[in-house]
Design a protein around this motif. Structure first.
Motif, mmCIF file in Angstrom:
data_model
loop_
_atom_site.group_PDB
_atom_site.id
_atom_site.type_symbol
_atom_site.label_atom_id
_atom_site.label_comp_id
_atom_site.label_asym_id
_atom_site.label_seq_id
_atom_site.Cartn_x
_atom_site.Cartn_y
_atom_site.Cartn_z
ATOM 1 N N ARG A 42 -15.130 -1.753 7.536
ATOM 2 C CA ARG A 42 -14.686 -2.926 6.340
ATOM 3 C C ARG A 42 -15.868 -3.791 5.890
ATOM 4 N N ASP A 65 -16.621 -2.213 2.611
ATOM 5 C CA ASP A 65 -15.773 -3.302 1.607
ATOM 6 C C ASP A 65 -16.642 -4.599 1.213
ATOM 7 N N ILE A 118 0.920 -1.244 0.102
ATOM 8 C CA ILE A 118 0.037 -0.080 0.006
ATOM 9 C C ILE A 118 0.958 1.071 -0.267
ATOM 10 N N ASP A 165 -5.046 1.803 9.208
ATOM 11 C CA ASP A 165 -3.768 1.738 8.340
ATOM 12 C C ASP A 165 -2.730 2.832 7.965
ATOM 13 N N ASP A 203 -8.462 6.380 0.396
ATOM 14 C CA ASP A 203 -8.899 4.950 0.308
ATOM 15 C C ASP A 203 -7.975 4.382 1.550
ATOM 16 N N SER A 262 -7.838 -0.151 -2.196
ATOM 17 C CA SER A 262 -8.570 -1.211 -1.355
ATOM 18 C C SER A 262 -9.497 -2.091 -2.330
#
Length: 340
Positions: free
Chosen positions: A275, A279, A63, A224, A219, A321
């Motif tokens: 998430r 996601d 990432i 993170d 994103d 992501s």
């Protein structure tokens, strides 16, 4: 099989590279680097090694590499010579500044601290320390007078009404005004510093901290962002991002003693819910079935639904992501949404 991949950033798209040659009979695999251009000569007669695992997703390190490459390519393709970042002393702007220096070099990065009358001393100190650690151009432009003048101008209209989030947002929009003025004067591209968790629930001020031309971490979930900060320091083997920036409770500092957790769940819990909801497109009931408190999940889902109009106006940023807002969630701004 010879697999030749595109590499580079193109607006919000990130092409990872990582081309490879595979000989299934011999069990041979030769891979090229990810997130970098390369030219390889493969001798198919003598090659005997297998390095296919190098093509696997490598978590936060990949990432990080993707963000640096995407930022470098975007700035290059739009022809910007310099980028500008509002440094709050917080984790998000610190990570964006560090990514920018890695992508473009310290000479191409300008940081601006914009304290208000309620900004903490540690925020001002941490912003200055970050700039020193990165070796970038750094300025301090106070916004107290801008905010006071704006409030005075609005006083006749607001007469008889209590102070609320309106006055808080004036601070953020004053900072946006300062950044865009400097951007215009010096031709510097403003980098927006909001993360995916904040964008999810509209924890950002339109025409304030959403100002900018590119959003490198839009994103990237907040948890993170902390991983990126630690990786940046570990890789440099020194303190790039001040430890106090990493350790202190996150705050927008738009009112005295404000903390993000005053209106949001702790980020570990918050991101875990997001998430699943963002996601994996899970409903409130599906998330609750996984052991989360219904009231908390409903509150998060309600905030996500209400913030679509902000996300639709947010600057573009690299998709890193499975599900990015603009690219993968085609949600109408004007829509009634149930909580189930």
């Amino acid at each position: 099989l010879l697999w030749c991949n595109l590499v580079g950033g193109n607006d919000d798209l990130v092409f990872a590279g990582g081309s490879c040659y595979i000989d299934a009979e011999k069990g041979v695999c030769k891979t090229s680097p990810k997130f970098a251009e390369s030219a390889e000569v493969v001798d198919t007669d003598t090659l005997s090694d297998y390095d296919g695992d190098a093509a696997d997703f490598n978590g936060i390190a990949d990432i990080h590499a993707a963000l640096v490459m995407a930022l470098r390519d975007f700035v290059s393709k739009v022809g910007a010579k310099k980028v500008l970042i509002g440094l709050s002393g917080g984790i998000d702007s610190a990570v964006v500044a560090a990514l920018a220096v890695e992508a473009l070099g310290a000479e191409a990065v300008m940081g601006v601290s914009m304290p208000s009358k309620i900004s903490s001393q540690h925020s001002k100190d941490d912003a200055a320390a970050l700039a020193r650690n990165l070796g970038i151009e750094f300025h301090t432009v106070g916004i107290a007078e801008i905010v006071a003048a704006t409030e005075a101008s609005l006083a006749p209209v607001f007469a008889g009404r209590a102070r609320d989030v309106t006055e808080e947002n004036i601070q953020s929009r004053a900072r946006g005004l300062v950044l865009m003025a400097i951007s215009n004067k010096f031709g510097a591209l403003v980098l927006t510093t909001g993360n995916k968790s904040e964008c999810a629930v509209g924890y950002c001020t339109l025409y304030g901290d959403t100002c900018g031309g590119f959003a490198p971490i839009c994103d990237v979930y907040k948890t993170d962002v902390y991983k990126l900060a630690r990786l940046i320091n570990d890789t440099a083997a020194r303190e790039i991002i001040p430890q106090n920036t990493i350790d202190k409770p996150p705050s927008a500092e738009l009112r005295p003693d404000q903390k993000d957790e005053d209106s949001l769940p702790p980020y570990d819990l918050f991101d875990a819910i997001l998430r699943l909801h963002i996601d994996r497109f899970m409903s409130v009931s599906e998330i609750v079935e996984r052991g989360f408190d219904r009231a908390v999940v409903e509150d998060v889902a309600r905030k996500v639904a209400r913030a679509e109009y902000k996300r639709s106006q947010y600057p573009i940023g690299p998709k890193v992501s499975a599900v990015a807002y603009a690219a993968d969630r085609k949600i109408p701004v004007a829509a009634k949404r149930g909580m189930e």
